[in-house]
Scaffold this motif. Structure first.
Motif, PDB file in Angstrom:
ATOM      1  N   MET A   1       0.686  -1.059   0.085  1.00 48.95           N
ATOM      2  CA  MET A   1      -0.358  -0.086  -0.395  1.00 48.95           C
ATOM      3  C   MET A   1       0.963   0.917  -0.175  1.00 48.95           C
ATOM      4  SD  MET A   1      -2.699   1.507   3.316  1.00 48.95           S
ATOM      5  CE  MET A   1      -3.340  -0.445   2.416  1.00 48.95           C
ATOM      6  N   THR A   2       0.592   2.124  -1.326  1.00 52.87           N
ATOM      7  CA  THR A   2       1.273   3.407  -0.982  1.00 52.87           C
ATOM      8  C   THR A   2       0.751   4.579  -0.710  1.00 52.87           C
ATOM      9  OG1 THR A   2       2.755   2.389  -2.931  1.00 52.87           O
ATOM     10  CG2 THR A   2       2.880   4.468  -2.545  1.00 52.87           C
ATOM     11  N   TYR A   3       1.049   5.583  -0.108  1.00 50.14           N
ATOM     12  CA  TYR A   3       0.544   6.408   0.337  1.00 50.14           C
ATOM     13  C   TYR A   3       1.784   7.888   0.773  1.00 50.14           C
ATOM     14  CZ  TYR A   3      -0.011   3.589   4.606  1.00 50.14           C
ATOM     15  OH  TYR A   3      -0.046   3.365   5.432  1.00 50.14           O
ATOM     16  N   SER A   4       1.061   8.779   1.216  1.00 57.78           N
ATOM     17  CA  SER A   4       2.041   9.785   2.151  1.00 57.78           C
ATOM     18  C   SER A   4       1.366  10.095   3.206  1.00 57.78           C
ATOM     19  CB  SER A   4       2.202  11.008   1.095  1.00 57.78           C
ATOM     20  OG  SER A   4       1.669  11.631   0.147  1.00 57.78           O
ATOM     21  N   ILE A   5       1.658  10.471   4.644  1.00 61.11           N
ATOM     22  CA  ILE A   5       1.432  10.959   5.171  1.00 61.11           C
ATOM     23  C   ILE A   5       1.370  11.827   5.426  1.00 61.11           C
ATOM     24  CG2 ILE A   5       2.026  10.848   8.265  1.00 61.11           C
ATOM     25  CD1 ILE A   5       3.147   7.809   7.452  1.00 61.11           C
ATOM     26  N   SER A   6       0.562  12.925   5.749  1.00 64.85           N
ATOM     27  CA  SER A   6       0.216  14.385   5.556  1.00 64.85           C
ATOM     28  C   SER A   6       1.261  15.317   7.089  1.00 64.85           C
ATOM     29  CB  SER A   6      -1.313  14.158   5.584  1.00 64.85           C
ATOM     30  OG  SER A   6      -1.134  14.266   4.676  1.00 64.85           O
ATOM     31  N   ARG A   7       0.928  14.707   8.174  1.00 65.14           N
ATOM     32  CA  ARG A   7       1.315  14.484   8.786  1.00 65.14           C
ATOM     33  C   ARG A   7       2.011  13.268  10.345  1.00 65.14           C
ATOM     34  NH1 ARG A   7      -3.016  19.106  11.308  1.00 65.14           N
ATOM     35  NH2 ARG A   7      -3.620  20.008   9.016  1.00 65.14           N
ATOM     36  N   THR A   8       2.261  14.095  11.548  1.00 66.48           N
ATOM     37  CA  THR A   8       2.599  13.211  12.124  1.00 66.48           C
ATOM     38  C   THR A   8       2.426  13.787  13.774  1.00 66.48           C
ATOM     39  OG1 THR A   8       4.520  11.812  11.055  1.00 66.48           O
ATOM     40  CG2 THR A   8       5.183  11.812  13.446  1.00 66.48           C
ATOM     41  N   LEU A   9       1.904  12.317  14.384  1.00 71.09           N
ATOM     42  CA  LEU A   9       1.522  13.530  15.802  1.00 71.09           C
ATOM     43  C   LEU A   9       2.699  12.118  16.800  1.00 71.09           C
ATOM     44  CD1 LEU A   9      -0.033  14.564  18.224  1.00 71.09           C
ATOM     45  CD2 LEU A   9      -1.680  12.804  17.292  1.00 71.09           C
ATOM     46  N   ASP A  10       3.179  12.579  17.589  1.00 70.80           N
ATOM     47  CA  ASP A  10       4.062  11.856  18.535  1.00 70.80           C
ATOM     48  C   ASP A  10       3.099  12.265  19.668  1.00 70.80           C
ATOM     49  OD1 ASP A  10       6.206  10.760  20.470  1.00 70.80           O
ATOM     50  OD2 ASP A  10       7.714  11.986  19.053  1.00 70.80           O
ATOM     51  N   THR A  11       2.572  11.115  20.368  1.00 76.35           N
ATOM     52  CA  THR A  11       1.888  11.673  21.704  1.00 76.35           C
ATOM     53  C   THR A  11       2.854  10.324  22.575  1.00 76.35           C
ATOM     54  OG1 THR A  11       0.606   9.451  21.248  1.00 76.35           O
ATOM     55  CG2 THR A  11      -0.254  11.911  20.690  1.00 76.35           C
ATOM     56  N   CYS A  12       4.603   9.757  22.428  1.00 73.80           N
ATOM     57  CA  CYS A  12       5.207   9.147  23.418  1.00 73.80           C
ATOM     58  C   CYS A  12       4.956   9.637  24.896  1.00 73.80           C
ATOM     59  CB  CYS A  12       6.711   8.858  22.910  1.00 73.80           C
ATOM     60  SG  CYS A  12       6.446   7.849  21.286  1.00 73.80           S
ATOM     61  N   GLY A  13       5.273   9.089  25.554  1.00 75.19           N
ATOM     62  CA  GLY A  13       4.602   9.691  27.660  1.00 75.19           C
ATOM     63  C   GLY A  13       3.985  10.117  28.020  1.00 75.19           C
ATOM     64  N   LEU A  14       2.588   9.830  26.397  1.00 71.65           N
ATOM     65  CA  LEU A  14       1.715  10.050  27.939  1.00 71.65           C
ATOM     66  C   LEU A  14       0.079   9.744  27.572  1.00 71.65           C
ATOM     67  CD1 LEU A  14       1.015  13.012  24.258  1.00 71.65           C
ATOM     68  CD2 LEU A  14       1.809  13.451  26.854  1.00 71.65           C
ATOM     69  N   ASN A  15      -0.458   9.919  28.726  1.00 73.14           N
ATOM     70  CA  ASN A  15      -1.477   8.159  28.393  1.00 73.14           C
ATOM     71  C   ASN A  15      -2.922   8.573  28.889  1.00 73.14           C
ATOM     72  OD1 ASN A  15       0.865   6.745  30.300  1.00 73.14           O
ATOM     73  ND2 ASN A  15       0.814   8.023  31.763  1.00 73.14           N
ATOM     74  N   CYS A  16      -3.695   7.209  27.922  1.00 71.87           N
ATOM     75  CA  CYS A  16      -4.640   7.608  28.048  1.00 71.87           C
ATOM     76  C   CYS A  16      -5.662   8.307  28.956  1.00 71.87           C
ATOM     77  CB  CYS A  16      -5.738   6.142  27.645  1.00 71.87           C
ATOM     78  SG  CYS A  16      -7.407   6.213  28.047  1.00 71.87           S
ATOM     79  N   PRO A  17      -6.875  10.076  28.617  1.00 72.18           N
ATOM     80  CA  PRO A  17      -7.082   9.809  27.192  1.00 72.18           C
ATOM     81  C   PRO A  17      -6.652  10.717  26.085  1.00 72.18           C
ATOM     82  CG  PRO A  17      -8.187  11.404  28.968  1.00 72.18           C
ATOM     83  CD  PRO A  17      -7.206  10.034  29.328  1.00 72.18           C
ATOM     84  N   GLU A  18      -5.136  11.485  26.806  1.00 70.86           N
ATOM     85  CA  GLU A  18      -4.091  12.327  25.977  1.00 70.86           C
ATOM     86  C   GLU A  18      -4.422  11.944  24.261  1.00 70.86           C
ATOM     87  OE1 GLU A  18      -1.724  14.898  28.579  1.00 70.86           O
ATOM     88  OE2 GLU A  18      -1.576  12.763  29.523  1.00 70.86           O
ATOM     89  N   PRO A  19      -3.477  10.262  24.203  1.00 71.51           N
ATOM     90  CA  PRO A  19      -3.215  10.375  22.973  1.00 71.51           C
ATOM     91  C   PRO A  19      -4.429  10.424  21.917  1.00 71.51           C
ATOM     92  CG  PRO A  19      -1.944   8.799  24.255  1.00 71.51           C
ATOM     93  CD  PRO A  19      -3.346   9.828  25.224  1.00 71.51           C
TER      94      PRO A  19
END
Length: 82
Positions: A1-19
């Protein structure tokens, strides 16, 4: 599957429900058909993000775990008739 990513969201270190809350805000500002990559460390995202996509009718293109991180590619739902 080929597609391009428009945005990246880095939620590393965050816990539910923040991501998911941050994802909701990012998706709201995206155009229909755009793709966001979410990177998370909270294992609950493997349950919460698919539920988010299903509830709001977005396409969960990929979901995988690598190096203690969770990666998701989500396509914002297309407008009706497109």
């Amino acid at each position: 599957m080929t597609y391009s990513i428009s945005r990246t969201l880095d939620t590393c270190g965050l816990n539910c429900p923040e991501p998911v809350m941050m994802l909701h805000k990012v998706v709201r500002d995206m155009a229909a058909g755009d793709i966001v990559e979410v990177i998370a460390t909270d294992p609950s995202t493997s349950r919460d993000i698919p539920k988010f996509c299903n509830f709001l009718d977005h396409d969960l293109l990929t979901q995988e775990e690598r190096d203690n991180r969770f990666y998701y590619h989500i396509r914002k739902k297309q407008l009706d008739g497109l």
